[in-house]
Design an enzyme around this catalytic site. Structure first.
Site, PDB file in Angstrom:
ATOM      1  N   TYR A 143       0.804  -1.224   0.000  1.00  0.00           N
ATOM      2  CA  TYR A 143       0.000   0.000   0.000  1.00  0.00           C
ATOM      3  C   TYR A 143       0.834   1.270   0.000  1.00  0.00           C
ATOM      4  O   TYR A 143       0.288   2.361  -0.084  1.00  0.00           O
ATOM      5  CB  TYR A 143      -0.968  -0.009   1.188  1.00  0.00           C
ATOM      6  CG  TYR A 143      -2.097  -0.978   0.957  1.00  0.00           C
ATOM      7  CD1 TYR A 143      -1.871  -2.343   1.032  1.00  0.00           C
ATOM      8  CD2 TYR A 143      -3.371  -0.538   0.631  1.00  0.00           C
ATOM      9  CE1 TYR A 143      -2.868  -3.249   0.796  1.00  0.00           C
ATOM     10  CE2 TYR A 143      -4.392  -1.444   0.395  1.00  0.00           C
ATOM     11  CZ  TYR A 143      -4.126  -2.792   0.476  1.00  0.00           C
ATOM     12  OH  TYR A 143      -5.141  -3.688   0.236  1.00  0.00           O
TER      13      TYR A 143
ATOM     14  N   LYS B 253       3.359 -15.011   4.367  1.00  0.00           N
ATOM     15  CA  LYS B 253       3.707 -15.895   3.253  1.00  0.00           C
ATOM     16  C   LYS B 253       5.228 -16.067   3.285  1.00  0.00           C
ATOM     17  O   LYS B 253       5.913 -15.918   2.266  1.00  0.00           O
ATOM     18  CB  LYS B 253       3.209 -15.247   1.944  1.00  0.00           C
ATOM     19  CG  LYS B 253       3.235 -16.145   0.746  1.00  0.00           C
ATOM     20  CD  LYS B 253       2.131 -17.165   0.705  1.00  0.00           C
ATOM     21  CE  LYS B 253       2.321 -18.138  -0.424  1.00  0.00           C
ATOM     22  NZ  LYS B 253       1.466 -19.314  -0.373  1.00  0.00           N
TER      23      LYS B 253
ATOM     24  N   ASP C 169      -2.531 -18.443   2.766  1.00  0.00           N
ATOM     25  CA  ASP C 169      -3.491 -19.224   1.953  1.00  0.00           C
ATOM     26  C   ASP C 169      -4.205 -20.261   2.823  1.00  0.00           C
ATOM     27  O   ASP C 169      -5.439 -20.406   2.761  1.00  0.00           O
ATOM     28  CB  ASP C 169      -2.829 -19.861   0.714  1.00  0.00           C
ATOM     29  CG  ASP C 169      -1.393 -20.293   0.928  1.00  0.00           C
ATOM     30  OD1 ASP C 169      -0.856 -20.053   2.028  1.00  0.00           O
ATOM     31  OD2 ASP C 169      -0.802 -20.871   0.008  1.00  0.00           O
TER      32      ASP C 169
ATOM     33  N   ASP D 209      -6.177  -6.735   4.646  1.00  0.00           N
ATOM     34  CA  ASP D 209      -7.277  -6.131   3.903  1.00  0.00           C
ATOM     35  C   ASP D 209      -8.161  -7.222   3.281  1.00  0.00           C
ATOM     36  O   ASP D 209      -9.385  -7.215   3.404  1.00  0.00           O
ATOM     37  CB  ASP D 209      -6.704  -5.221   2.808  1.00  0.00           C
ATOM     38  CG  ASP D 209      -7.750  -4.280   2.242  1.00  0.00           C
ATOM     39  OD1 ASP D 209      -8.830  -4.163   2.849  1.00  0.00           O
ATOM     40  OD2 ASP D 209      -7.483  -3.663   1.194  1.00  0.00           O
TER      41      ASP D 209
END
Ligand code: NAD
Length: 333
Positions: A122, A169, A202, A226
């Site tokens: 972002y 991740k 995930d 988000d």
């Protein structure tokens, strides 16, 4: 107490007007300072985020804000992201809770997403490489990762929560998400009464959909936080129900998780609950617990009865009719 109110774009004016009327009816001690930002002021001020809006929030330190439209793939940078960066609102807090009486995929859901709010993708650091590629730079710092981890653990401690789950991740992004995870782990070692776990984002998505009751506080880098918060909204009845707070050391801006919903804007059919709940978070934050409690009790009663609901929840009421109903119940208390 003076609070900055930013109505915003699309459904923003209708949902913030609803929250404002309800907060006023609750007996809260608040004077609103209304300032406009977003697409509607772009022509007048040549910017969607005029300086006097920032100045108002800096002065009052607290704001309630409606959603603001961000053009896709072109145009001005997100006002929401700019606000968070300019005011250093580093923690985005999004409680996800199911309500008795509201049709939803799951019941007894009650967790809080704590999203890092200032960096990651972002930061919007992007450039074209000729016309054959485009590059986005994603920076994760130790400072921001330590700060958001500490915020999540302190929140868990203050709210008597048992567990903090860091999502990442780091199997693929070994350096950047690896750093985030290392900071969260290290922070957790100072809170012996709070369990710490980490889950790859995930797998986290699947587990949240299947067993949302297993989570208490989830701490995440900006983008994952988000995405997971909109997904989580879907678990408990939709975006019309999820509030949020952007918190920094000098200011706090409360706003619903949802956007300006151009598909339903101007029709008086949006659900103002997410903004009302953001208002409840605001009232608690400034210590006006009695007013917050009154509104909360009223909403729970209306939802439990299930007779007065907006369309997104299977009811027939307009935004205004729902607001009137909440105020009618509120005044009975
Ligand atoms: P959105 O959240 O505005 O809408 C997604 C879907 O949910 C739409 O079908 C909408 O009708 C529905 N919805 C959202 N809020 C609702 C409510 N209160 N009551 C009933 N239904 C509701 O997401 P989007 O369409 O992807 O984004 C629209 C604009 O909002 C974009 O410009 C985006 O950048 C902006 N946005 C702003 C914020 C913010 O101001 N913090 C957050 C998210 C998106």
């Amino acid at each position: 107490m003076k609070i900055t109110l930013i109505p915003g774009d699309g459904i923003g004016p209708e949902v913030t007007n609803s929250a404002r009327r309800i907060i006023d009816a609750s007996g809260a001690d608040i004077q609103w300072e209304i300032v406009e930002a977003g697409a509607s002021v772009l022509k007048t001020y040549n910017t969607p985020l005029p300086d006097h809006v920032i100045a108002s929030i800096k002065k009052n330190r607290i704001a309630l804000k409606g959603p603001i439209t961000t053009p896709v793939g072109k145009g001005f940078r997100s006002v929401n992201v700019q606000l968070r960066q300019k005011l250093n609102l580093y923690a985005n807090v999004r409680p996800v809770k199911s309500f008795e009486g509201i049709p939803s995929l799951h019941s007894n859901v009650d967790f809080i997403i704590v999203r890092e709010n200032t960096e990651g993708l972002y930061a919007g650091i992007e450039h074209n490489i000729g016309d054959v590629a485009a590059e986005s730079i994603r920076i994760i710092t130790k400072e921001a990762s330590d700060r958001i981890s500490k915020f999540a653990f302190e929140l868990a401690k203050n709210e008597n929560r048992n567990k903090v789950t860091a999502t990442h991740k780091a199997n693929i992004l070994k350096l950047s998400d690896g750093l985030f995870l290392k900071c969260a782990k290290e922070c957790g070692s100072h809170y012996e009464n709070i369990e710490f776990e980490d889950i790859i984002v995930d797998a986290m998505s699947m587990k949240l959909v299947q067993f949302p009751q297993n989570y208490d506080v989830i701490v995440a880098p900006n983008l994952y936080g988000d995405i997971l918060s909109d997904m989580s909204a879907g678990l408990v009845g939709g975006l019309g129900l999820i509030p949020g707070a952007n918190i920094g050391d000098e200011a706090a801006v409360f706003e619903p998780v949802h956007g300006s919903a151009p598909d339903i804007a101007g029709n008086n059919i949006s659900n103002p609950t997410a903004t009302i709940l953001s208002g409840i978070m605001l009232l608690k934050y400034i210590g006006q617990n009695k007013a917050a409690q009154k509104i909360e009790t009223t909403l729970h009663k209306i939802f439990r009865e299930g007779k007065h609901l907006t369309r997104d929840l299977g009811g027939t009421l307009s935004t205004e009719e729902f607001t009137n109903e909440v105020i009618r119940e509120l005044l009975k208390q």
